[in-house]
Design an enzyme around this catalytic site. Structure first.
Site, short mmCIF file in Angstrom:
data_model
loop_
_atom_site.label_atom_id
_atom_site.label_comp_id
_atom_site.label_asym_id
_atom_site.label_seq_id
_atom_site.Cartn_x
_atom_site.Cartn_y
_atom_site.Cartn_z
N ASP A 13 0.77 -1.19 -0.12
CA ASP A 13 0.19 0.08 0.15
C ASP A 13 1.03 0.90 -0.13
O ASP A 13 1.42 1.67 0.89
CB ASP A 13 -1.01 0.01 1.31
CG ASP A 13 -1.60 1.31 1.37
OD1 ASP A 13 -2.26 1.67 0.16
OD2 ASP A 13 -2.10 1.53 2.57
N ASP A 65 -2.24 1.06 7.42
CA ASP A 65 -1.54 0.65 6.19
C ASP A 65 -0.90 -0.68 6.11
O ASP A 65 -1.09 -1.20 4.87
CB ASP A 65 -0.20 1.87 6.10
CG ASP A 65 -0.51 3.05 6.52
OD1 ASP A 65 -0.75 3.95 5.45
OD2 ASP A 65 -0.36 3.79 7.56
N GLU A 102 -1.20 -1.45 -4.72
CA GLU A 102 -2.47 -0.50 -5.02
C GLU A 102 -2.44 0.39 -5.97
O GLU A 102 -1.09 0.90 -5.94
CB GLU A 102 -3.08 -0.25 -3.80
CG GLU A 102 -4.37 0.57 -3.98
CD GLU A 102 -5.07 0.98 -2.58
OE1 GLU A 102 -5.84 0.10 -1.94
OE2 GLU A 102 -4.59 1.90 -1.98
#
EC number: 3.1.21.10
Length: 189
Positions: A11, A143, A71
């Site tokens: 991420d 996160d 992502e």
């Protein structure tokens, strides 16, 4: 016979880049590790990116994933923030590519839909579902939970789609070409 595949989810973020490592054997998922790589906000951008690069390189070296999922960036109203996120995302894509690993990318709403069943799920819902799907997972920051969700998404979708081969080193060249070819061959079985 199905073999274990070590999947690293990332991420990306300039301040904190979350990472989460799972194993997938068919539909069975197991938690291995997760955490965050941070950069010092007082440093110039180039040095912050170097910190992220070094941190993600340590994660790859320590945990030896087979595949990586990242992502995709969403565009928000703050152009400067979007650009900074793009820089961090570039590092998140580059580090595994340099290591010769195949990289898949997933939109945030697909990650949410895959993990929580709703493409607009809230962070709390994502964290609860990650904990449900990976009961041994221990994460202190959102996160890291998000990174685990990205890895779960890849585990769910990796058999249905081919990895984006644009991230692969050209056949027969570069230090990671053999590892990429082997990883892609496993996916094609």
């Amino acid at each position: 016979m199905t073999t274990d595949v070590r999947i690293l989810g990332i991420d990306p973020g300039l301040r904190r880049t979350g990472w989460g490592l799972i194993t997938a054997r068919g539909t069975k998922l197991s938690y291995l590790a997760c955490g965050v790589v941070t950069s010092d906000g007082d440093l110039p951008l180039a040095l912050r990116l170097r910190e992220l690069h070094e941190g993600l390189t340590r994660v790859l070296t320590t945990h030896a994933p087979d595949e990586v999922s990242v992502e995709e960036t969403f565009v928000n109203k703050d152009a400067q923030a979007t650009l900074k996120l793009g820089h961090a995302r570039a590092v998140a894509l580059l580090v595994p590519a340099l290591a010769g690993l195949p990289v898949a990318e997933y939109a945030a709403n697909l990650v949410k839909k895959t993990v929580a069943g709703n493409g607009h799920a809230e962070k709390v819902q994502i964290q609860a579902m990650v904990k449900f799907l990976l009961p041994k997972a221990e994460f202190k920051l959102a996160d890291a939970a998000d990174a685990l969700a990205i890895a779960i998404t890849h585990a769910s979708h990796r058999g249905a789609i081919a990895l984006d081969r644009r991230h692969a080193v050209a056949a027969g060249s570069g230090p990671g070409a053999a590892r990429i070819a082997a990883a892609l061959a496993r996916l094609d079985r």
